[in-house]
Every structure is written in C-alpha cells, then in structure tokens.
Design a protein around this motif. Sequence first.
Motif, PDB file in Angstrom:
ATOM      1  N   MET A   1      -0.006  -9.487   5.578  1.00 38.20           N
ATOM      2  CA  MET A   1       0.037  -8.270   6.373  1.00 38.20           C
ATOM      3  C   MET A   1       1.264  -7.449   5.990  1.00 38.20           C
ATOM      4  O   MET A   1       2.316  -8.006   5.711  1.00 38.20           O
ATOM      5  CB  MET A   1       0.117  -8.601   7.866  1.00 38.20           C
ATOM      6  CG  MET A   1      -1.160  -9.125   8.482  1.00 38.20           C
ATOM      7  SD  MET A   1      -1.093  -9.095  10.287  1.00 38.20           S
ATOM      8  CE  MET A   1       0.282 -10.191  10.609  1.00 38.20           C
ATOM      9  N   ILE A   2       1.088  -6.131   5.997  1.00 42.03           N
ATOM     10  CA  ILE A   2       2.222  -5.264   5.747  1.00 42.03           C
ATOM     11  C   ILE A   2       2.516  -4.464   7.021  1.00 42.03           C
ATOM     12  O   ILE A   2       1.621  -4.250   7.849  1.00 42.03           O
ATOM     13  CB  ILE A   2       1.983  -4.315   4.558  1.00 42.03           C
ATOM     14  CG1 ILE A   2       0.916  -3.265   4.900  1.00 42.03           C
ATOM     15  CG2 ILE A   2       1.589  -5.086   3.316  1.00 42.03           C
ATOM     16  CD1 ILE A   2       0.840  -2.155   3.867  1.00 42.03           C
ATOM     17  N   PRO A   3       3.750  -4.010   7.211  1.00 45.96           N
ATOM     18  CA  PRO A   3       4.073  -3.205   8.392  1.00 45.96           C
ATOM     19  C   PRO A   3       3.271  -1.906   8.414  1.00 45.96           C
ATOM     20  O   PRO A   3       2.924  -1.350   7.364  1.00 45.96           O
ATOM     21  CB  PRO A   3       5.568  -2.934   8.234  1.00 45.96           C
ATOM     22  CG  PRO A   3       6.071  -3.992   7.299  1.00 45.96           C
ATOM     23  CD  PRO A   3       4.932  -4.293   6.378  1.00 45.96           C
ATOM     24  N   ALA A   4       3.010  -1.413   9.608  1.00 50.24           N
ATOM     25  CA  ALA A   4       2.241  -0.176   9.740  1.00 50.24           C
ATOM     26  C   ALA A   4       2.938   0.986   9.047  1.00 50.24           C
ATOM     27  O   ALA A   4       2.278   1.862   8.461  1.00 50.24           O
ATOM     28  CB  ALA A   4       2.018   0.144  11.215  1.00 50.24           C
ATOM     29  N   SER A   5       4.271   1.018   9.100  1.00 47.04           N
ATOM     30  CA  SER A   5       5.003   2.117   8.457  1.00 47.04           C
ATOM     31  C   SER A   5       4.813   2.095   6.943  1.00 47.04           C
ATOM     32  O   SER A   5       4.674   3.151   6.305  1.00 47.04           O
ATOM     33  CB  SER A   5       6.490   2.037   8.803  1.00 47.04           C
ATOM     34  OG  SER A   5       7.026   0.779   8.419  1.00 47.04           O
ATOM     35  N   ASP A   6       4.792   0.891   6.337  1.00 47.01           N
ATOM     36  CA  ASP A   6       4.563   0.781   4.893  1.00 47.01           C
ATOM     37  C   ASP A   6       3.133   1.192   4.543  1.00 47.01           C
ATOM     38  O   ASP A   6       2.902   1.855   3.522  1.00 47.01           O
ATOM     39  CB  ASP A   6       4.813  -0.652   4.415  1.00 47.01           C
ATOM     40  CG  ASP A   6       6.289  -1.034   4.459  1.00 47.01           C
ATOM     41  OD1 ASP A   6       7.125  -0.145   4.716  1.00 47.01           O
ATOM     42  OD2 ASP A   6       6.596  -2.227   4.249  1.00 47.01           O
ATOM     43  N   ALA A   7       2.185   0.790   5.381  1.00 45.40           N
ATOM     44  CA  ALA A   7       0.791   1.171   5.143  1.00 45.40           C
ATOM     45  C   ALA A   7       0.650   2.685   5.168  1.00 45.40           C
ATOM     46  O   ALA A   7       0.003   3.282   4.301  1.00 45.40           O
ATOM     47  CB  ALA A   7      -0.111   0.530   6.195  1.00 45.40           C
ATOM     48  N   LEU A   8       1.268   3.335   6.150  1.00 45.09           N
ATOM     49  CA  LEU A   8       1.183   4.786   6.251  1.00 45.09           C
ATOM     50  C   LEU A   8       1.813   5.455   5.032  1.00 45.09           C
ATOM     51  O   LEU A   8       1.255   6.419   4.480  1.00 45.09           O
ATOM     52  CB  LEU A   8       1.874   5.254   7.529  1.00 45.09           C
ATOM     53  CG  LEU A   8       1.920   6.765   7.754  1.00 45.09           C
ATOM     54  CD1 LEU A   8       0.519   7.359   7.782  1.00 45.09           C
ATOM     55  CD2 LEU A   8       2.665   7.097   9.043  1.00 45.09           C
ATOM     56  N   SER A   9       2.960   4.968   4.593  1.00 41.30           N
ATOM     57  CA  SER A   9       3.626   5.554   3.426  1.00 41.30           C
ATOM     58  C   SER A   9       2.746   5.467   2.189  1.00 41.30           C
ATOM     59  O   SER A   9       2.651   6.429   1.407  1.00 41.30           O
ATOM     60  CB  SER A   9       4.960   4.850   3.171  1.00 41.30           C
ATOM     61  OG  SER A   9       5.859   5.054   4.242  1.00 41.30           O
ATOM     62  N   GLN A  10       2.087   4.312   1.987  1.00 40.53           N
ATOM     63  CA  GLN A  10       1.225   4.153   0.821  1.00 40.53           C
ATOM     64  C   GLN A  10       0.010   5.071   0.899  1.00 40.53           C
ATOM     65  O   GLN A  10      -0.424   5.651  -0.103  1.00 40.53           O
ATOM     66  CB  GLN A  10       0.778   2.701   0.694  1.00 40.53           C
ATOM     67  CG  GLN A  10       1.906   1.744   0.331  1.00 40.53           C
ATOM     68  CD  GLN A  10       1.399   0.349   0.010  1.00 40.53           C
ATOM     69  OE1 GLN A  10       0.381   0.179  -0.657  1.00 40.53           O
ATOM     70  NE2 GLN A  10       2.107  -0.662   0.495  1.00 40.53           N
ATOM     71  N   ILE A  11      -0.540   5.229   2.089  1.00 43.03           N
ATOM     72  CA  ILE A  11      -1.710   6.094   2.254  1.00 43.03           C
ATOM     73  C   ILE A  11      -1.349   7.543   1.949  1.00 43.03           C
ATOM     74  O   ILE A  11      -2.037   8.232   1.188  1.00 43.03           O
ATOM     75  CB  ILE A  11      -2.292   5.954   3.673  1.00 43.03           C
ATOM     76  CG1 ILE A  11      -2.949   4.573   3.831  1.00 43.03           C
ATOM     77  CG2 ILE A  11      -3.300   7.060   3.971  1.00 43.03           C
ATOM     78  CD1 ILE A  11      -3.375   4.261   5.255  1.00 43.03           C
ATOM     79  N   ILE A  12      -0.256   8.020   2.519  1.00 40.22           N
ATOM     80  CA  ILE A  12       0.139   9.424   2.305  1.00 40.22           C
ATOM     81  C   ILE A  12       0.459   9.671   0.837  1.00 40.22           C
ATOM     82  O   ILE A  12       0.089  10.707   0.269  1.00 40.22           O
ATOM     83  CB  ILE A  12       1.337   9.773   3.203  1.00 40.22           C
ATOM     84  CG1 ILE A  12       0.909   9.786   4.677  1.00 40.22           C
ATOM     85  CG2 ILE A  12       1.923  11.131   2.819  1.00 40.22           C
ATOM     86  CD1 ILE A  12       2.039  10.033   5.644  1.00 40.22           C
ATOM     87  N   ALA A  13       1.140   8.723   0.198  1.00 34.72           N
ATOM     88  CA  ALA A  13       1.513   8.884  -1.209  1.00 34.72           C
ATOM     89  C   ALA A  13       0.295   8.990  -2.124  1.00 34.72           C
ATOM     90  O   ALA A  13       0.367   9.599  -3.197  1.00 34.72           O
ATOM     91  CB  ALA A  13       2.401   7.729  -1.655  1.00 34.72           C
TER      92      ALA A  13
END
Length: 408
Positions: A1-13
């Motif tokens: 599992m990855i943190p939600a903040s990291d998931a969001l950063s990868q999605i936006i990028a």
Amino acid sequence: MIPASDALSQIIAAMKPTCAEQVALPDALGRILAEDVLARLTQPWADVSAMDGYAVRQEDVAQVSAQAPATLKVIGESAAGGSFDGDVGPGCAVRIFTGAPVPKGTDTIIIQEDTEAAGEAITVLEKAPAGKFIRPAGLDFKADTVLLKAGSLMSGRNVGLAAAANVPWVKVRRKPRIALIATGNEVVMPGDTLGDNQIISSNSVMLSAFIKVLGGEPLDLGIARDDLGSLTERVRAAKQADMLITIGGASVGDYDLVGQVLLQEGLQLAFDKVAMRPGKPVIFGLLDGMPVLGMPGNPVSVGVSSAVFLRPAIAAMLSVPATDAPLQTAQLAIDLGGNDERQEYMRATLSIGADGEHLVTPFSKQDSAMLAKFAEADCLVIRAPFAPPAKAGDTVDFIPLHTGRITL
C-alpha cells in the motif's frame, strides 16, 4: 500500500492537458479557458454620465447653494446612442442621460433632482465638484487588457464580461473523454429487471454525473461480466479515450479480474492499493500512455475516490491551477477517537457555529455501503494515519463535496 498523498501525486503527474478548441461565447459556460481573453475595446469608450441630469462647467456652479443658485442656458442634449457635438461655453448646460457621452467643455454632472427647469434654462441649486457623476473612459477596462486568464472557469459573470469586451469566441480546453467500465455479473442498470442476487449499478451513473460536473465527457462502455473476454473487449474499446476508469473487480477475490486483464493488455502499473478508508483497492497505471484508474465496486468508495483522485485528475487535464485545490479547514463539532494506519475520509455535514466559525460533524456511522449518508454529506473530513483522538473545537482538514463549477 502507498500513502494517499503519494497516490494523488502520481495520478496528477500522469495527466496531460487536453488540446484547445474554439467555441462560441454562449457555449463557453462552465468551460476552462485555454488562452487569455483580451478586451477588444475600451469600456466605457468615452467619458460618460453616470446619472440623468445636466452636463455643466464646474466653474459655473462652484459657488452654488440653495441661497445663491445659478441659472444656466440649456443648449442641447446628449443621450445614450447619441451625443452633443458642440462646445459648451460659460453659462451653458447640456441635458444629459445615463450612459451618454459628456460634451466637450463640461466637467461635471448636476443631477436633475438638484435643478429646476424653466423653458430653455435651468436653475442649479447644489454645487458639484469636477468629475462628479462622470465615468471616465476606460473605467471598466481598456482595449487589449487581459480580462480573463487561461485556466479560469467561464462562469456566467465571465461570459458576460467577455461579451461586454466584444469577444464572440474563446479558446477552451477540450473536455477530457473518460471511458467507464462497470464490472460484475451481479450488476444491472437502473430500470432493468432485477434478478435474484443482483444489484443496481449506481456507480457508472454516479461517475458519469461526477465527470460532467467536473468538466469532462463520460463515455459509458457498459457492464463487463466476470470473464476475461468481456472485460478485455471493453478495455480495448477505451483506448481512444483520455482516461479509463474501471469500477469494481479491483480487489483480490476469484472474480476480481480487472488487474489481470489490464496487465495482459500492457498496463504499466504504478500501484494497486492505497492506505485509505474507504477505497483501499485502487489501481493506477498507464495503458499505452492512457491513464487508467481502477476503483473499488463499493459506491461510497467510488464517491470518495472521485473526490480524492478524480477531481484533481480532471483539473490537471483542464490545466486548472493547482491553487484551486479544494482542501479547507474547519472546527470539529464532536469528539473523535484515534485513527489506524489508513488515512480516513469521514463523511460529514458542514455548518456555521454561533461565533461564525465553520463546523464539521462526521456521521456516527461511516460504513462505506451507506450511499444515502454519502449523498447527505457536505464534505469529507480527513483523518491522517495514526491520528490521535480529537476534541470538539480542534481544527481539521476537509474536502468539500460541492464543486461550484457553474456559478454566477
């Protein structure tokens, strides 16, 4: 599992801005500007009157009072759509109406309530300083001024502003085309005959609505059954979209085939679990350069994942500035216990307290199967992993569930 903040950063990028397209101004409501909008004229185009009355020379009325009025000769009039083209000399006045150009030689307006008319003359009862009730040329805006910046939402006010600036067309971001695939043998569309052990597929309908509200264009590819062929066919049909969202089948059960099919089709997997509640089994990656977001099948998880990931993803595709992120703060109205290892998004209502402060009240039950409570919620209160117990009055972050996209 990855943190939600990291998931969001990868999605936006991973999001790429959509191309620009030109639309007629009446069709621009709710769209995102791709280019700055410049004024094509100066508004007002000349010094104009802000009131009905008389255009006069300030020096002729500088000493006027009720005890010492001034009498001026009316030599013409200036109305909206017309003008008085002569020069106004000493002791003269021009009848003027709101929006009409101010005649040469005059520098102030006496409102009609401060005068008494008698034939071709007026008696001025109140003095007025120079510039009184005159709107100078360019007061609103000047030609070639940037009125609206790229990335701005075309609200009703902004459409009106562009119209006033004589702008008939604007460049906007093309609406992102987002393909949707619901999955599961048990789901049927609203209105279909509901068989034994079947449920209504609210997710695709809800997601389509979310996408429209957020400025995208949903492409509903229907329901894929729990077999590899059905799911593969729909995944391949989505490859011309700007983004693919799958609903359900993202967990680890025997019939959760989404990840398997996506990998077989060439998905470059970024992650397949997020440390969040609800919405843990979220998949993200790129399929031939197209972002793919695999959401859980639980309706509330879909809603929360949309607020947390889909809204900023679409914003990135529309080149909306990052400063428009919806995170806000408020005070808790109730006590909360400590949190576990997953970031929690608690459905809550938002209200105004006695002192004018914003208050959030999380629901006592946070079961992710309760879609009615999600519909009732105003916001998602964010509880960080391992957050300690919180007291009423503590400040917390929240994500509003309204978007405010179409505004006056």
